[in-house]
Design a protein around this motif. Structure first.
Motif, PDB file in Angstrom:
ATOM      1  N   LEU A  84       0.810  -1.212   0.000  1.00 18.18           N
ATOM      2  CA  LEU A  84       0.000   0.000   0.000  1.00 18.18           C
ATOM      3  C   LEU A  84       0.845   1.266   0.000  1.00 18.18           C
ATOM      4  O   LEU A  84       0.399   2.302  -0.492  1.00 18.18           O
ATOM      5  CB  LEU A  84      -0.943  -0.007   1.202  1.00 18.18           C
ATOM      6  N   THR A  85       2.062   1.204   0.524  1.00 19.41           N
ATOM      7  CA  THR A  85       2.895   2.413   0.549  1.00 19.41           C
ATOM      8  C   THR A  85       3.301   2.801  -0.871  1.00 19.41           C
ATOM      9  O   THR A  85       3.317   3.984  -1.201  1.00 19.41           O
ATOM     10  CB  THR A  85       4.147   2.202   1.414  1.00 19.41           C
ATOM     11  N   GLU A  86       3.617   1.818  -1.706  1.00 10.27           N
ATOM     12  CA  GLU A  86       3.985   2.119  -3.092  1.00 10.27           C
ATOM     13  C   GLU A  86       2.794   2.719  -3.838  1.00 10.27           C
ATOM     14  O   GLU A  86       2.937   3.665  -4.602  1.00 10.27           O
ATOM     15  CB  GLU A  86       4.453   0.843  -3.793  1.00 10.27           C
ATOM     16  N   HIS A  87       1.613   2.182  -3.590  1.00 10.45           N
ATOM     17  CA  HIS A  87       0.396   2.699  -4.234  1.00 10.45           C
ATOM     18  C   HIS A  87       0.137   4.134  -3.783  1.00 10.45           C
ATOM     19  O   HIS A  87      -0.209   4.994  -4.597  1.00 10.45           O
ATOM     20  CB  HIS A  87      -0.781   1.791  -3.892  1.00 10.45           C
ATOM     21  N   MET A 142       2.326   6.301  -2.774  1.00  6.85           N
ATOM     22  CA  MET A 142       3.330   7.196  -3.362  1.00  6.85           C
ATOM     23  C   MET A 142       2.956   7.544  -4.802  1.00  6.85           C
ATOM     24  O   MET A 142       3.126   8.687  -5.227  1.00  6.85           O
ATOM     25  CB  MET A 142       4.718   6.544  -3.317  1.00  6.85           C
ATOM     26  N   LYS A 143       2.433   6.576  -5.550  1.00  4.57           N
ATOM     27  CA  LYS A 143       2.044   6.840  -6.937  1.00  4.57           C
ATOM     28  C   LYS A 143       0.867   7.807  -6.991  1.00  4.57           C
ATOM     29  O   LYS A 143       0.807   8.673  -7.857  1.00  4.57           O
ATOM     30  CB  LYS A 143       1.705   5.534  -7.651  1.00  4.57           C
ATOM     31  N   ILE A 144      -0.074   7.666  -6.066  1.00  4.94           N
ATOM     32  CA  ILE A 144      -1.218   8.582  -6.026  1.00  4.94           C
ATOM     33  C   ILE A 144      -0.740   9.992  -5.697  1.00  4.94           C
ATOM     34  O   ILE A 144      -1.177  10.968  -6.308  1.00  4.94           O
ATOM     35  CB  ILE A 144      -2.262   8.093  -5.002  1.00  4.94           C
ATOM     36  N   ASP A 145       0.192  10.106  -4.735  1.00  8.95           N
ATOM     37  CA  ASP A 145       0.726  11.411  -4.354  1.00  8.95           C
ATOM     38  C   ASP A 145       1.456  12.052  -5.532  1.00  8.95           C
ATOM     39  O   ASP A 145       1.320  13.251  -5.782  1.00  8.95           O
ATOM     40  CB  ASP A 145       1.673  11.251  -3.157  1.00  8.95           C
ATOM     41  N   GLU A 146       2.212  11.244  -6.279  1.00  7.06           N
ATOM     42  CA  GLU A 146       2.926  11.768  -7.444  1.00  7.06           C
ATOM     43  C   GLU A 146       1.942  12.250  -8.507  1.00  7.06           C
ATOM     44  O   GLU A 146       2.150  13.295  -9.123  1.00  7.06           O
ATOM     45  CB  GLU A 146       3.832  10.675  -8.017  1.00  7.06           C
ATOM     46  N   ALA A 147       0.874  11.523  -8.705  1.00 11.69           N
ATOM     47  CA  ALA A 147      -0.133  11.924  -9.689  1.00 11.69           C
ATOM     48  C   ALA A 147      -0.803  13.228  -9.265  1.00 11.69           C
ATOM     49  O   ALA A 147      -1.077  14.095 -10.103  1.00 11.69           O
ATOM     50  CB  ALA A 147      -1.168  10.820  -9.858  1.00 11.69           C
ATOM     51  N   ASP A 148      -1.061  13.396  -7.968  1.00 12.00           N
ATOM     52  CA  ASP A 148      -1.656  14.643  -7.478  1.00 12.00           C
ATOM     53  C   ASP A 148      -0.723  15.829  -7.708  1.00 12.00           C
ATOM     54  O   ASP A 148      -1.167  16.909  -8.088  1.00 12.00           O
ATOM     55  CB  ASP A 148      -1.984  14.529  -5.990  1.00 12.00           C
ATOM     56  N   LYS A 149       0.574  15.630  -7.481  1.00 16.05           N
ATOM     57  CA  LYS A 149       1.534  16.710  -7.709  1.00 16.05           C
ATOM     58  C   LYS A 149       1.564  17.109  -9.177  1.00 16.05           C
ATOM     59  O   LYS A 149       1.582  18.289  -9.513  1.00 16.05           O
ATOM     60  CB  LYS A 149       2.931  16.282  -7.260  1.00 16.05           C
ATOM     61  N   ASN A 150       1.569  16.102 -10.068  1.00 20.02           N
ATOM     62  CA  ASN A 150       1.574  16.398 -11.503  1.00 20.02           C
ATOM     63  C   ASN A 150       0.296  17.116 -11.915  1.00 20.02           C
ATOM     64  O   ASN A 150       0.332  18.020 -12.751  1.00 20.02           O
ATOM     65  CB  ASN A 150       1.743  15.115 -12.324  1.00 20.02           C
ATOM     66  N   ASN A 151      -0.824  16.728 -11.335  1.00 18.39           N
ATOM     67  CA  ASN A 151      -2.099  17.360 -11.662  1.00 18.39           C
ATOM     68  C   ASN A 151      -2.089  18.820 -11.232  1.00 18.39           C
ATOM     69  O   ASN A 151      -2.548  19.696 -11.966  1.00 18.39           O
ATOM     70  CB  ASN A 151      -3.243  16.606 -10.993  1.00 18.39           C
ATOM     71  N   ASN A 152      -1.527  19.108 -10.056  1.00 15.33           N
ATOM     72  CA  ASN A 152      -1.465  20.490  -9.578  1.00 15.33           C
ATOM     73  C   ASN A 152      -0.547  21.337 -10.448  1.00 15.33           C
ATOM     74  O   ASN A 152      -0.812  22.506 -10.666  1.00 15.33           O
ATOM     75  CB  ASN A 152      -1.009  20.526  -8.119  1.00 15.33           C
ATOM     76  N   VAL A 153       0.543  20.764 -10.935  1.00 13.49           N
ATOM     77  CA  VAL A 153       1.466  21.493 -11.803  1.00 13.49           C
ATOM     78  C   VAL A 153       0.751  21.894 -13.074  1.00 13.49           C
ATOM     79  O   VAL A 153       0.855  23.020 -13.549  1.00 13.49           O
ATOM     80  CB  VAL A 153       2.727  20.658 -12.093  1.00 13.49           C
ATOM     81  N   HIS A 154       0.019  20.970 -13.669  1.00 14.31           N
ATOM     82  CA  HIS A 154      -0.683  21.255 -14.921  1.00 14.31           C
ATOM     83  C   HIS A 154      -1.857  22.220 -14.704  1.00 14.31           C
ATOM     84  O   HIS A 154      -2.183  23.003 -15.586  1.00 14.31           O
ATOM     85  CB  HIS A 154      -1.178  19.951 -15.566  1.00 14.31           C
TER      86      HIS A 154
END
Length: 54
Positions: free
Chosen positions: A31-34, A36-48
């Motif tokens: 679950l920690t890897e999952h 981290m991927k969700i957090d990374e996707a949120d960061k990318n979404n905020n950048v865009h």
């Protein structure tokens, strides 16, 4: 007697599934890897979202 035709295959398939699960050593997903991927996707979404545009 009809219950043998109904419960027989269910018990057989359940037994095979339990055997294969124990044999393969299945473990729950990491679950920690999952997370981290969700957090990374949120960061990318905020950048865009804040990139300007119109």
């Amino acid at each position: 007697m009809i219950w043998l035709f109904i419960l027989g295959p269910i018990i057989l398939v359940s037994g095979i599934a339990i055997y294969l699960e124990k044999k393969s050593g299945m473990t729950p997903p990491d679950l920690t890897e999952h997370a981290m991927k969700i957090d990374e996707a949120d960061k990318n979404n905020n950048v865009h979202k804040n990139s300007g545009g119109s």
